[in-house]
Each structure stands twice: as C-alpha cells, then as structure tokens.
Design a protein around this motif. Structure first.
Motif, PDB file in Angstrom:
ATOM      1  N   LYS A  31      -1.241  -5.251 -18.411  1.00  0.00           N
ATOM      2  CA  LYS A  31      -1.346  -3.900 -18.968  1.00  0.00           C
ATOM      3  C   LYS A  31      -2.565  -3.161 -18.408  1.00  0.00           C
ATOM      4  CE  LYS A  31       2.205  -4.798 -21.492  1.00  0.00           C
ATOM      5  NZ  LYS A  31       3.524  -4.249 -21.098  1.00  0.00           N
ATOM      6  N   SER A  32      -3.569  -3.921 -17.942  1.00  0.00           N
ATOM      7  CA  SER A  32      -4.804  -3.311 -17.466  1.00  0.00           C
ATOM      8  C   SER A  32      -4.648  -2.603 -16.126  1.00  0.00           C
ATOM      9  CB  SER A  32      -5.894  -4.381 -17.325  1.00  0.00           C
ATOM     10  OG  SER A  32      -5.499  -5.383 -16.392  1.00  0.00           O
ATOM     11  N   GLU A  33      -3.545  -2.858 -15.403  1.00  0.00           N
ATOM     12  CA  GLU A  33      -3.359  -2.274 -14.076  1.00  0.00           C
ATOM     13  C   GLU A  33      -2.940  -0.807 -14.122  1.00  0.00           C
ATOM     14  OE1 GLU A  33      -3.628  -3.620 -10.845  1.00  0.00           O
ATOM     15  OE2 GLU A  33      -4.688  -5.275 -11.777  1.00  0.00           O
ATOM     16  N   GLY A  34      -2.469  -0.375 -15.274  1.00  0.00           N
ATOM     17  CA  GLY A  34      -2.082   1.029 -15.404  1.00  0.00           C
ATOM     18  C   GLY A  34      -0.642   1.292 -14.958  1.00  0.00           C
ATOM     19  N   LYS A  35      -0.217   2.529 -15.149  1.00  0.00           N
ATOM     20  CA  LYS A  35       1.153   2.916 -14.831  1.00  0.00           C
ATOM     21  C   LYS A  35       1.323   3.167 -13.335  1.00  0.00           C
ATOM     22  CE  LYS A  35       4.705   6.277 -16.130  1.00  0.00           C
ATOM     23  NZ  LYS A  35       5.019   7.500 -16.925  1.00  0.00           N
ATOM     24  N   LEU A  36       2.468   2.732 -12.804  1.00  0.00           N
ATOM     25  CA  LEU A  36       2.770   2.964 -11.389  1.00  0.00           C
ATOM     26  C   LEU A  36       3.273   4.391 -11.195  1.00  0.00           C
ATOM     27  CD1 LEU A  36       4.615  -0.368 -10.508  1.00  0.00           C
ATOM     28  CD2 LEU A  36       2.312   0.305  -9.831  1.00  0.00           C
ATOM     29  N   ARG A  37       2.704   5.079 -10.212  1.00  0.00           N
ATOM     30  CA  ARG A  37       3.095   6.455  -9.938  1.00  0.00           C
ATOM     31  C   ARG A  37       4.100   6.495  -8.787  1.00  0.00           C
ATOM     32  NH1 ARG A  37      -0.671  10.104 -12.159  1.00  0.00           N
ATOM     33  NH2 ARG A  37      -2.484   9.075 -13.079  1.00  0.00           N
ATOM     34  N   ALA A  38       4.753   7.650  -8.660  1.00  0.00           N
ATOM     35  CA  ALA A  38       5.754   7.813  -7.599  1.00  0.00           C
ATOM     36  C   ALA A  38       5.132   7.668  -6.216  1.00  0.00           C
ATOM     37  CB  ALA A  38       6.426   9.179  -7.727  1.00  0.00           C
ATOM     38  N   ASN A  39       3.855   8.069  -6.091  1.00  0.00           N
ATOM     39  CA  ASN A  39       3.208   7.995  -4.778  1.00  0.00           C
ATOM     40  C   ASN A  39       3.085   6.553  -4.274  1.00  0.00           C
ATOM     41  OD1 ASN A  39       1.028   8.181  -6.990  1.00  0.00           O
ATOM     42  ND2 ASN A  39      -0.090   7.243  -5.298  1.00  0.00           N
ATOM     43  N   PHE A  40       3.029   5.588  -5.204  1.00  0.00           N
ATOM     44  CA  PHE A  40       2.964   4.186  -4.784  1.00  0.00           C
ATOM     45  C   PHE A  40       4.240   3.799  -4.045  1.00  0.00           C
ATOM     46  CE2 PHE A  40       4.216  -0.209  -5.422  1.00  0.00           C
ATOM     47  CZ  PHE A  40       3.116  -0.891  -4.928  1.00  0.00           C
ATOM     48  N   PHE A  41       5.385   4.168  -4.603  1.00  0.00           N
ATOM     49  CA  PHE A  41       6.664   3.787  -4.005  1.00  0.00           C
ATOM     50  C   PHE A  41       6.941   4.565  -2.717  1.00  0.00           C
ATOM     51  CE2 PHE A  41       7.012   2.814  -8.540  1.00  0.00           C
ATOM     52  CZ  PHE A  41       7.374   1.477  -8.471  1.00  0.00           C
ATOM     53  N   ILE A  42       6.512   5.829  -2.667  1.00  0.00           N
ATOM     54  CA  ILE A  42       6.658   6.609  -1.428  1.00  0.00           C
ATOM     55  C   ILE A  42       5.773   6.002  -0.340  1.00  0.00           C
ATOM     56  CG2 ILE A  42       6.322   8.868  -0.351  1.00  0.00           C
ATOM     57  CD1 ILE A  42       6.843  10.113  -3.135  1.00  0.00           C
ATOM     58  N   SER A 189       4.208   1.599  18.601  1.00  0.00           N
ATOM     59  CA  SER A 189       3.120   0.984  17.840  1.00  0.00           C
ATOM     60  C   SER A 189       2.184   2.046  17.265  1.00  0.00           C
ATOM     61  CB  SER A 189       2.341   0.006  18.722  1.00  0.00           C
ATOM     62  OG  SER A 189       1.736   0.669  19.812  1.00  0.00           O
ATOM     63  N   ILE A 190       1.988   3.149  17.986  1.00  0.00           N
ATOM     64  CA  ILE A 190       1.148   4.243  17.481  1.00  0.00           C
ATOM     65  C   ILE A 190       1.784   4.879  16.247  1.00  0.00           C
ATOM     66  CG2 ILE A 190       0.268   6.564  17.973  1.00  0.00           C
ATOM     67  CD1 ILE A 190      -0.104   5.685  20.871  1.00  0.00           C
ATOM     68  N   MET A 191       3.092   5.148  16.338  1.00  0.00           N
ATOM     69  CA  MET A 191       3.816   5.719  15.195  1.00  0.00           C
ATOM     70  C   MET A 191       3.783   4.766  14.010  1.00  0.00           C
ATOM     71  SD  MET A 191       4.979   8.773  15.478  1.00  0.00           S
ATOM     72  CE  MET A 191       6.209   8.720  14.169  1.00  0.00           C
ATOM     73  N   GLY A 192       3.986   3.486  14.296  1.00  0.00           N
ATOM     74  CA  GLY A 192       3.956   2.481  13.235  1.00  0.00           C
ATOM     75  C   GLY A 192       2.595   2.419  12.562  1.00  0.00           C
ATOM     76  N   THR A 193       1.532   2.482  13.359  1.00  0.00           N
ATOM     77  CA  THR A 193       0.176   2.453  12.821  1.00  0.00           C
ATOM     78  C   THR A 193      -0.089   3.659  11.925  1.00  0.00           C
ATOM     79  OG1 THR A 193      -0.649   1.250  14.757  1.00  0.00           O
ATOM     80  CG2 THR A 193      -2.277   2.455  13.437  1.00  0.00           C
ATOM     81  N   VAL A 194       0.318   4.837  12.380  1.00  0.00           N
ATOM     82  CA  VAL A 194       0.123   6.066  11.603  1.00  0.00           C
ATOM     83  C   VAL A 194       0.863   5.979  10.264  1.00  0.00           C
ATOM     84  CG1 VAL A 194       0.610   8.542  11.506  1.00  0.00           C
ATOM     85  CG2 VAL A 194      -0.295   7.529  13.612  1.00  0.00           C
ATOM     86  N   LEU A 195       2.104   5.519  10.303  1.00  0.00           N
ATOM     87  CA  LEU A 195       2.902   5.409   9.074  1.00  0.00           C
ATOM     88  C   LEU A 195       2.309   4.380   8.114  1.00  0.00           C
ATOM     89  CD1 LEU A 195       6.561   5.591  10.462  1.00  0.00           C
ATOM     90  CD2 LEU A 195       5.408   7.274   9.013  1.00  0.00           C
ATOM     91  N   ALA A 196       1.863   3.241   8.656  1.00  0.00           N
ATOM     92  CA  ALA A 196       1.303   2.185   7.804  1.00  0.00           C
ATOM     93  C   ALA A 196       0.027   2.654   7.113  1.00  0.00           C
ATOM     94  CB  ALA A 196       1.028   0.928   8.630  1.00  0.00           C
ATOM     95  N   VAL A 197      -0.854   3.324   7.869  1.00  0.00           N
ATOM     96  CA  VAL A 197      -2.103   3.827   7.290  1.00  0.00           C
ATOM     97  C   VAL A 197      -1.820   4.942   6.284  1.00  0.00           C
ATOM     98  CG1 VAL A 197      -4.280   5.000   7.792  1.00  0.00           C
ATOM     99  CG2 VAL A 197      -3.472   3.178   9.308  1.00  0.00           C
ATOM    100  N   ALA A 198      -0.866   5.818   6.612  1.00  0.00           N
ATOM    101  CA  ALA A 198      -0.491   6.893   5.683  1.00  0.00           C
ATOM    102  C   ALA A 198       0.074   6.309   4.394  1.00  0.00           C
ATOM    103  CB  ALA A 198       0.532   7.822   6.338  1.00  0.00           C
ATOM    104  N   SER A 203      -0.362   5.202  -1.268  1.00  0.00           N
ATOM    105  CA  SER A 203      -0.240   4.229  -2.366  1.00  0.00           C
ATOM    106  C   SER A 203      -1.512   4.154  -3.184  1.00  0.00           C
ATOM    107  CB  SER A 203       0.085   2.845  -1.800  1.00  0.00           C
ATOM    108  OG  SER A 203       1.348   2.821  -1.173  1.00  0.00           O
ATOM    109  N   GLU A 204      -2.669   4.358  -2.546  1.00  0.00           N
ATOM    110  CA  GLU A 204      -3.958   4.265  -3.211  1.00  0.00           C
ATOM    111  C   GLU A 204      -4.323   5.560  -3.935  1.00  0.00           C
ATOM    112  OE1 GLU A 204      -6.883   1.379  -2.709  1.00  0.00           O
ATOM    113  OE2 GLU A 204      -4.908   1.034  -3.548  1.00  0.00           O
ATOM    114  N   TYR A 205      -3.667   6.670  -3.542  1.00  0.00           N
ATOM    115  CA  TYR A 205      -4.015   7.976  -4.107  1.00  0.00           C
ATOM    116  C   TYR A 205      -3.686   8.018  -5.598  1.00  0.00           C
ATOM    117  CZ  TYR A 205      -4.176  13.035  -4.856  1.00  0.00           C
ATOM    118  OH  TYR A 205      -4.463  14.291  -5.318  1.00  0.00           O
ATOM    119  N   SER A 206      -4.662   8.386  -6.391  1.00  0.00           N
ATOM    120  CA  SER A 206      -4.465   8.377  -7.851  1.00  0.00           C
ATOM    121  C   SER A 206      -4.593   9.757  -8.471  1.00  0.00           C
ATOM    122  CB  SER A 206      -5.494   7.444  -8.504  1.00  0.00           C
ATOM    123  OG  SER A 206      -6.819   7.838  -8.185  1.00  0.00           O
TER     124      SER A 206
END
Length: 207
Positions: A31-42, A189-198, A203-206
């Motif tokens: 319960k301490s982790e909080g609610k999952l937002r839509a941005n996590f799944f996107i 690989s450049i596109m993949g890197t950009v997508l992974a970092v994005a 996912s971290e944006y709260s």
C-alpha cells in the motif's frame, strides 16, 4: 537457463517486462507504493518498444516457447524479489544484512538442484586466471555489489520506481558496445535508446 533455449535478444526484451510485474504486485501487496498512474503504463509501452528495437536491431524475432516462458518467469520472480525486498526494508534491517541472508538461503536452496544437472566442482579450474577473474567479477561485482545497491535503491525509492530503471540496461549496453567494442551505431539502436529513455522518464513522472 532461458538463454540455453532461446535467443539472447528475446530474453533481453522479455526481462524488461519486470517493472510491469513489479507494479502489479506492488498494487496488490504494498500500500505504501501509491496508486499507479496512466503515465506508468504509457512509459512502459514506450520503453518496451525501445528495448525491442535495441534487442532485435534488424534481426527477426524467433519464438522459442521453453526459453521465452522461462524468461517471463524470471521477470516475474525478479518482481517478487523486489516486492519482498521492499517489505523487508520496512522492518528496519540493514541492507547488507538482508542481502547476505538472501544469498545464504539462495545458495542453501540451490544445492539440492545441483543433483539434477551435470554439476562438477572442479576447483582446479580456478588456477586459470581467466576463470578466476570471471568468478571474482560475478561474485563481487555482478552479485554482491549489484544486489546491495539494488536493495538500497528499493529501500529508498520503492520497488516500482527502482524497477523502471531496468529500461536503462539495453541503453547502457548500446553505449558500452560503442565505446569499448567500437560497434557501429545504427538508426534502429538510436531510436530504441530514445524510446527507452523517454519511457523511463514518463514512468517516473509523478506530476
């Protein structure tokens, strides 16, 4: 074991689903982790697309059910480990103590399994410097140091926030391969890197 049955690219992509399993389990048990937002799944979808681009990078995906299922199970078990680590950290135990006990019980429960495999002690092999350095790296670096730092991060950030940094593994692999192995950089690989970092940042944006 998954790597003995399927391609490394398959395992790399499937293992990156660990944050998704961690998020689901945390919602159920922490319960301490909080609610999952839509941005996590996107963010998860973006990161997985990026990891897939990096992992396959021009090669086609070949399904190998036995290995792929083992990789999925590995991702799920890693999520369970992260959740349990978060729960244990809430009791106030020192990180190094809990990591040491985790390793002890892990080794204890692995011993019976050795009898089902072609296992030979062969300590004389460590006379070879190559084997010795590899085992030291695996023992001190890839095991002890990595698990201690991971457990500390889970204690401070939480299981879900820590797990999303798994998206960075293939990105770091690409950068390292360019810097050390002098491998060429491709647009895939450049596109993949950009997508992974994005995906990681989203996912971290709260906000």
């Amino acid at each position: 074991m998954a790597l003995t049955y399927t391609m490394a690219s398959n395992v790399g992509v499937i293992i990156s689903a660990a944050p998704f399993f961690t998020a689901i389990l945390s919602r159920l048990f922490l319960k301490s982790e909080g609610k999952l937002r839509a941005n996590f799944f996107i963010g998860f979808a973006l990161a997985m697309a990026g990891v897939a681009l990096i992992g396959f990078n021009g090669s086609r995906m070949e399904l190998n059910p036995a290995g792929d299922v083992l990789a999925v199970l590995a991702a799920f078990v890693w999520a369970c480990y992260s959740i349990l680590t978060r729960k244990i950290s809430s009791f106030g135990y020192p990180v190094i103590l809990t990591t040491r006990r985790t390793f002890f019980y892990g080794i204890l429960f692995m011993v019976p399994v050795l009898f089902f495999f072609d296992f030979q002690m062969g300590l004389e092999r460590f006379a070879d410097v190559t084997y010795l350095l590899n085992i030291l790296y695996l023992g001190l670096g890839a095991s002890a140091l990595c698990f201690v730092t991971w457990n500390f991060a889970v204690k401070v950030l939480g299981a879900v926030k820590t797990s999303v940094y798994i998206y960075m593994v293939p990105v770091i692999t690409v950068v390292t391969s360019v810097l050390i192995l002098r491998e060429p950089v491709t647009w895939v690989s450049i596109m993949g890197t950009v997508l992974a970092v994005a995906g990681l940042f989203l996912s971290e944006y709260s906000g």
